[in-house]
Structures are given as structure tokens and as C-alpha cells.
Design a protein around this motif. Sequence first.
Motif, PDB file in Angstrom:
ATOM      1  N   ILE A  47       4.189   3.129  -9.272  1.00 55.73           N
ATOM      2  CA  ILE A  47       3.129   3.152  -8.268  1.00 55.73           C
ATOM      3  C   ILE A  47       3.173   1.889  -7.418  1.00 55.73           C
ATOM      4  O   ILE A  47       3.145   1.937  -6.192  1.00 55.73           O
ATOM      5  CB  ILE A  47       1.747   3.272  -8.945  1.00 55.73           C
ATOM      6  N   PHE A  48       3.299   0.743  -8.098  1.00 57.24           N
ATOM      7  CA  PHE A  48       3.317  -0.535  -7.363  1.00 57.24           C
ATOM      8  C   PHE A  48       4.602  -0.731  -6.629  1.00 57.24           C
ATOM      9  O   PHE A  48       4.667  -1.453  -5.649  1.00 57.24           O
ATOM     10  CB  PHE A  48       3.110  -1.675  -8.335  1.00 57.24           C
ATOM     11  N   LEU A 102       3.838   3.539 -14.895  1.00 58.04           N
ATOM     12  CA  LEU A 102       2.848   3.131 -13.897  1.00 58.04           C
ATOM     13  C   LEU A 102       3.453   2.176 -12.878  1.00 58.04           C
ATOM     14  O   LEU A 102       2.964   2.046 -11.759  1.00 58.04           O
ATOM     15  CB  LEU A 102       1.651   2.459 -14.575  1.00 58.04           C
ATOM     16  N   ARG A 103       4.513   1.526 -13.284  1.00 58.39           N
ATOM     17  CA  ARG A 103       5.134   0.556 -12.384  1.00 58.39           C
ATOM     18  C   ARG A 103       5.609   1.203 -11.085  1.00 58.39           C
ATOM     19  O   ARG A 103       5.634   0.571 -10.036  1.00 58.39           O
ATOM     20  CB  ARG A 103       6.297  -0.127 -13.085  1.00 58.39           C
ATOM     21  N   THR A 109       3.015   2.378 -20.682  1.00 57.42           N
ATOM     22  CA  THR A 109       2.528   2.229 -19.298  1.00 57.42           C
ATOM     23  C   THR A 109       3.652   1.951 -18.309  1.00 57.42           C
ATOM     24  O   THR A 109       3.382   1.773 -17.119  1.00 57.42           O
ATOM     25  CB  THR A 109       1.503   1.088 -19.216  1.00 57.42           C
TER      26      THR A 109
END
Lengths: 100, 100
Positions: free
Chosen positions: B86-87, B83-84, B80
Motif C-alpha cells: 500500500i505504501f 500491507l507494505r 503484515t
Amino acid sequence: MFRRVADVFEALAAPTRRAILDELTDRDGQSLFELCTRLTMKHGLAMSRQAISQHLEVLEAAGLVTTRREGRCKLHHLDTAPLRSIFERWPVEGLKGTRR
Amino acid sequence: MFRRVADVFEALAAPTRRAILDELTDRDGQSLFELCTRLTMKHGLAMSRQAISQHLEVLEAAGLVTTRREGRCKLHHLDTAPLRSIFERWPVEGLKGTRR
DNA sequence: AACATAGGCAAGCTACGACTTGCCTGTCAA
DNA sequence: TTGACAGGCAAGTCGTAGCTTGCCTATGTT
């Protein structure tokens, strides 16, 4: 218009829509025309007003953008709250607020 | 195969691929056939083996899934970390690890 | 050896998303 | 009230993502 989780992911799928979110992050509360010109200038996107408008509809349906009428202008505001569902779904190391 | 930020968003766009990530979250290191059967059982997805395989390719290209050969089996692992991004791109309130 | 299992490759179909074009509505200023 | 500005509506084009189908390769078992 419902707000499903899938809407958020589909909204983020298009590069142009991500550019719009970037633009709203840079300067919140822009009108449609404002977004059009700034996207063309800063992001090199040459698209019609309708294209941007349609993208904004998608973003609004996903809850990532909220709108507010101000006279003949429609101002667009960013709302990143729906993004949280992503972290809540899959655990991301080093990111507080994730579960499971 | 390059790993662009856009790949992550596009990978997350398809419902089937999100189901695959869910499945790998539930049980990591599954083979292709394992994923096929479990997706059919638990998620009600009736798709061909190739369809799943192609989805796994996309997920791997995005860096969300890594693979490991084990005899004649190919085991798939969830990652995952991508996905970081995105933040890191848009600030999400109440989520540590975001900037800007 | 022969067969089953696990997966890969390549071509083709189809529906939907991204954009455009054309025209219409509403608001504000002169 | 006429015109400019900001935006909405609807139909149509086009590419490509998501699947399928058919066949081929590699590993393991008996």
C-alpha cells in the motif's frame, strides 16, 4: 459527512478507485472529465462519467481526495494522510511511523 | 491460490476481517474457535464459526494470515508484510519506506 | 468402541455496491 | 441568448460478498 476509519478501507476496496488514486498520483488536480479520459486511455477502463463521479464521492468521503471549484470545473486533489491510520493500526516491519 | 495486490485491499474491506487482524495482533497463533469466542467477547461480533472461517480463508489468500496445523487445531498467524504494498503504491508523508 | 472437540464442504438467502440511463443545473463563449 | 461544456441528481439493474444452515471428516479422550 463523517470520516470513519472504515471509509478508508472501503474506498480502497474497489479497483477503479485505486486506479483513480494512481491517476491523481501521476497528475494531481484533475477534473472529472480529465480523469474519465485518462482512465479510459491509460487504464483501459470504459466507464460512464457518473460511475467515476460516484467513485470520487466515496474517495472524498474517506478523505483521500479533496475537491476545489474552479469556474465550471471541479478539481480533485490526492490526500494520502488517511492511509496512515492503516500503519498505525497494525505494525508493519521496516516501516517507520508504526506503533503498538 | 494466487496472491494479487487486489486481494489485500479486498481482504481489508470487511470490518470483521479487520477485527480478526486486530485480534491476531493482540494474540498471535489463535485457533478458529479461539478467534470465534474472543471476537464475540471483545468485539461484540456474534457470528457463526463458518463465517469466521471464510474470512480467514480470504485473509490467508491475501497473505495477511498464515496457518499451521497442530494436531486437530489450526493456528493462525498474522503477517503484515503485504500491507507494505500500500505504501509502496502511494506516497505517505512522514512514513519511511515509501517511494515513487 | 463411543463420544466430544476442531474444522471442512456445499448449497442457499439477502442486502449492498458498482454501473447505467435519463434528465436537470450551472458556467462560459460566440 | 443560444449553444456547448462540466457536472449533479435520482431511479433502476445486476452481481456478488457476507452470512447461515445442514451435514460430513479428522483428531483426541475415556
